[in-house]
Design a protein around this motif. Sequence first.
Motif, PDB file in Angstrom:
ATOM      1  N   GLY A   1      -5.414  -4.477   7.912  1.00 40.92           N
ATOM      2  CA  GLY A   1      -5.265  -5.520   8.920  1.00 40.92           C
ATOM      3  C   GLY A   1      -4.940  -6.894   8.361  1.00 40.92           C
TER       4      GLY A   1
ATOM      5  N   ALA B   1       0.321  -2.694   4.126  1.00 37.78           N
ATOM      6  CA  ALA B   1       1.257  -1.579   4.300  1.00 37.78           C
ATOM      7  C   ALA B   1       2.049  -1.693   5.599  1.00 37.78           C
ATOM      8  CB  ALA B   1       0.501  -0.263   4.256  1.00 37.78           C
TER       9      ALA B   1
ATOM     10  N   GLY C   1       0.825  -1.214   0.000  1.00 38.80           N
ATOM     11  CA  GLY C   1       0.000   0.000   0.000  1.00 38.80           C
ATOM     12  C   GLY C   1       0.856   1.261   0.000  1.00 38.80           C
TER      13      GLY C   1
ATOM     14  N   GLY D   1      -0.892   0.918  11.094  1.00 34.45           N
ATOM     15  CA  GLY D   1      -2.163   0.199  11.157  1.00 34.45           C
ATOM     16  C   GLY D   1      -2.422  -0.373  12.545  1.00 34.45           C
TER      17      GLY D   1
END
Length: 379
Positions: free
Chosen positions: A218, A239, A20, A339
Amino acid sequence: MNLPKLRIRHIEVDIPIIQGGMGVGISWERLAGSVAATGAIGVVSAVGTGYRHPDLVKRDKFGRPVGSINTHHPEALKRIIREAKEISGGRGAIGVNILAAITDYGRVARDAAEAGADLIISGAGLPLSLPQYVEGYDVALVPIVSSARALNLICRTWERRYGRLPDAVVLEGPKSGGHQGFKYEDCFKPEFQLENLVHSVVEEAKRWGDIPVIVAGGVWSYRDILWYLERGAAGVQMATRFVATHECDAPLIYKEIVLNANEEDIILLKSPVGYPLRVIKTPFIERLLAGVNGWNGCVSNCVTPCNRGEEAKKVGFCIADRLGAAWLGNYEEGIFIIGANGHLLKKQGIVHVKELIDMLTGKRPDPTLDPEPKRVTVS
Ligand SMILES: Cc1cc2nc3c(=O)[nH]c(=O)nc-3n(C[C@H](O)[C@H](O)[C@H](O)COP(=O)(O)O)c2cc1C
């Protein structure tokens, strides 16, 4: 089991993983090029590229790029894409992530297409006009959505206005790093978790002729990837795990902050972009939560919803300045995005991209894995 290839428009890659895009400066040429070199898709971020090549841009006395042309700079983006392609050695593919909310969005999309990006991935707002900016270029267009309804709206609008459909779609759930396409309280509700959104979005994508669905937010392991592929996803976008790699373009201190973060240190904030923003509690965030307003005026005019600093003043910080400070390694003043699973990275440590890809494709043991992930599926 070997993972299937991922096909998007004219692109075919061996590994169905997209790294990402991460702005400002967490994914530029080194990370994206190294990911592509393994046969996956590497993505550079188009935001704040003036920070990468300060020699090209006009800056104020604090080093901040002045105005959106210097913040999201055309030549800087072109250099980054060119260098990412060189590092990739012609393998995999190189995409560009463009926040739909940035000022000069259309111009930046055209810059990316002109520079030879293989695909453009675009979210944080619905990219309803994206096709018009890249007319004449053979670049795959991949919007990011958080619901089947948003995908339906994009497909209807693009088909009617431009006679084309998305070449793939990223479905991003609320555990991702950075901005969330959900209201704050919805980020925690079971019905908005990625595992419960995937079915409806895969069904919607089929109605439009089998648009490949890439899931994000996730997704952590080879096991997770298999789980989503079995449910109709064509690939995943990840990511957070790529932040803890040697090749990640972030400074070492960024990676150390991430490796030291505990679960309770990763929180959602209000952002001037108008969506909840997931960050690590660092000194600036502690001051902000204690009521200190850290806004220092608008220099970069980076995102349209901020209205030249009006929203930044309200939420207490400028997103470009704070992400720029993080990229420059300023622990005290920066904002550090990650994240919701970022606290698991301490079990991974800093590894090479190739080692991480081997873990994610089941070719190497994954030190972060122990119990089965908790998934609450709503029927
Ligand atoms: C440090 C960081 C910065 C990010 N910046 C952006 C961004 O500029 N634009 C965007 O669309 N997504 C951004 N994201 C989201 C990622 O592209 C990706 O979709 C998401 O984080 C996937 O979830 P994961 O981190 O749990 O793998 C960012 C994520 C991280 C961790």
